[in-house]
Write an enzyme that holds these catalytic residues in place. Sequence first.
Site, mmCIF file in Angstrom:
data_model
loop_
_atom_site.group_PDB
_atom_site.id
_atom_site.type_symbol
_atom_site.label_atom_id
_atom_site.label_comp_id
_atom_site.label_asym_id
_atom_site.label_seq_id
_atom_site.Cartn_x
_atom_site.Cartn_y
_atom_site.Cartn_z
ATOM 1 N N ASN A 9 53.582 37.761 87.409
ATOM 2 C CA ASN A 9 53.574 36.772 86.526
ATOM 3 C C ASN A 9 55.081 36.227 86.350
ATOM 4 O O ASN A 9 55.812 36.822 85.819
ATOM 5 C CB ASN A 9 53.313 37.317 84.923
ATOM 6 N N TRP A 10 55.085 35.097 86.976
ATOM 7 C CA TRP A 10 56.348 34.600 87.205
ATOM 8 C C TRP A 10 57.075 34.125 85.830
ATOM 9 O O TRP A 10 58.317 33.564 85.621
ATOM 10 C CB TRP A 10 56.497 33.135 88.213
ATOM 11 N N LYS A 11 56.159 33.855 84.912
ATOM 12 C CA LYS A 11 56.670 33.218 83.408
ATOM 13 C C LYS A 11 57.083 31.944 83.756
ATOM 14 O O LYS A 11 56.923 31.124 84.550
ATOM 15 C CB LYS A 11 57.497 34.220 82.787
ATOM 16 N N HIS A 96 48.608 36.543 77.123
ATOM 17 C CA HIS A 96 49.741 37.272 77.350
ATOM 18 C C HIS A 96 50.706 37.325 76.082
ATOM 19 O O HIS A 96 50.192 36.555 75.154
ATOM 20 C CB HIS A 96 50.705 36.636 78.376
ATOM 21 N N GLU A 98 53.439 36.907 75.203
ATOM 22 C CA GLU A 98 54.494 36.044 74.735
ATOM 23 C C GLU A 98 53.516 34.804 74.265
ATOM 24 O O GLU A 98 54.001 34.128 73.495
ATOM 25 C CB GLU A 98 55.060 35.498 76.087
ATOM 26 N N GLU A 168 49.757 45.662 78.418
ATOM 27 C CA GLU A 168 51.233 45.585 78.446
ATOM 28 C C GLU A 168 51.666 46.100 77.007
ATOM 29 O O GLU A 168 51.946 44.978 76.135
ATOM 30 C CB GLU A 168 51.540 43.938 78.715
ATOM 31 N N GLY A 174 59.851 43.320 79.669
ATOM 32 C CA GLY A 174 61.268 42.836 79.866
ATOM 33 C C GLY A 174 62.475 43.471 79.196
ATOM 34 O O GLY A 174 63.708 42.962 78.929
ATOM 35 N N SER A 213 57.917 46.198 82.546
ATOM 36 C CA SER A 213 58.793 46.761 83.496
ATOM 37 C C SER A 213 58.673 47.485 84.610
ATOM 38 O O SER A 213 59.314 48.405 84.950
ATOM 39 C CB SER A 213 60.070 47.608 82.461
ATOM 40 N N GLY A 234 56.410 41.163 85.725
ATOM 41 C CA GLY A 234 57.261 39.978 85.333
ATOM 42 C C GLY A 234 58.481 39.977 86.139
ATOM 43 O O GLY A 234 58.480 39.465 87.518
ATOM 44 N N GLY A 235 59.565 40.279 85.684
ATOM 45 C CA GLY A 235 60.729 40.021 86.278
ATOM 46 C C GLY A 235 61.088 40.543 87.648
ATOM 47 O O GLY A 235 61.365 39.978 88.592
HETATM 48 P P1 13P Z 1 58.591 42.579 82.928
HETATM 49 O O1 13P Z 1 57.817 43.158 84.255
HETATM 50 O O2 13P Z 1 59.627 41.648 83.231
HETATM 51 O O3 13P Z 1 58.708 43.655 81.950
HETATM 52 O O4 13P Z 1 57.244 41.636 82.340
HETATM 53 C C1 13P Z 1 55.948 42.277 81.997
HETATM 54 C C2 13P Z 1 55.016 40.923 81.840
HETATM 55 O O5 13P Z 1 55.064 40.616 80.777
HETATM 56 C C3 13P Z 1 54.160 40.782 83.076
HETATM 57 O O6 13P Z 1 53.239 39.929 82.324
#
Ligand code: 13P
Length: 257
Positions: A9-11, A96, A98, A168, A174, A213, A234-235
């Site tokens: 997920n590149w966000k 998600h 967020e 999640e 994050g 993470s 994510g990251g």
């Molecule tokens: P991180 O891997 O950056 O913690 O993000 C997880 C995430 O929200 C993937 O959708």
Amino acid sequence: MRKTYVIGNWKMNGSLAANKALLAGLKAGVPAAKANVAIAVCPPFVYLPSVVDAVSGSPIGVGSQDVSEYDKGAYTGEVPVAMLKEVGVTYAVIGHSERRSLFGETDEWVAKKTVAALAGGLVPVVCIGELEAEREGGLTEKVLATQLDAVLAAIPNPVPGSIVVAYEPVWAIGTGKTATPEMAQETHAFIRNYLKKGGEAFAQDTAILYGGSVKASNAAGLFAMPDIDGGLVGGASLIVEEFVGIYNAAADQFGKR
Ligand code: 13P
């Protein structure tokens, strides 16, 4: 046997140049699918067609980070399933944390988007998870049950394997704080058991991904757990070595199943 996935997920990250470099690295690092682990990236909407083009001929699939519950019409800013399908998208991340916390998405909304994705032939990756205060207050299972109930109520006879669930824990997103494999397994086992509301085969065939993470260094431990069927990353999905490392850890662990 249920499918396994590593999904990035590149966000709200990327640029044409950065995407090109990242995808070239991923294609070199993952020349062929291994051990039946599906791999996909989810860029921002505006990049979807160019990313689909860039990954064509590779095992890498493409997902969106959201999808509209509506088909078409006067819904400014929304993107429906049919348009995503038209440009070659396979998956849609839905609900998600967020989107839930920053943009007010409710459980009912998430359920409607899931129904729309299924009806139009996108694979929904439905995200659920508890806040830190909820875990500390012993409410994790109650929160997850409520989030799952909305989706299960909207799909009365779910087809086994048709949806992917991503657990999640919000406190792990994050933050660099990962749930330990044992802690994540305990919650995944609860989720799998809860999915029996949709039938035994549905529960057994639903891939439950862990997100929060995930890194190349902790992926193998997580993927060794019996109810963890991959990762929503994510990251670390923005860094070639990390994402390829996570994919290889998935192939190693899931190849043993
Ligand atoms: P991180 O891997 O950056 O913690 O993000 C997880 C995430 O929200 C993937 O959708």
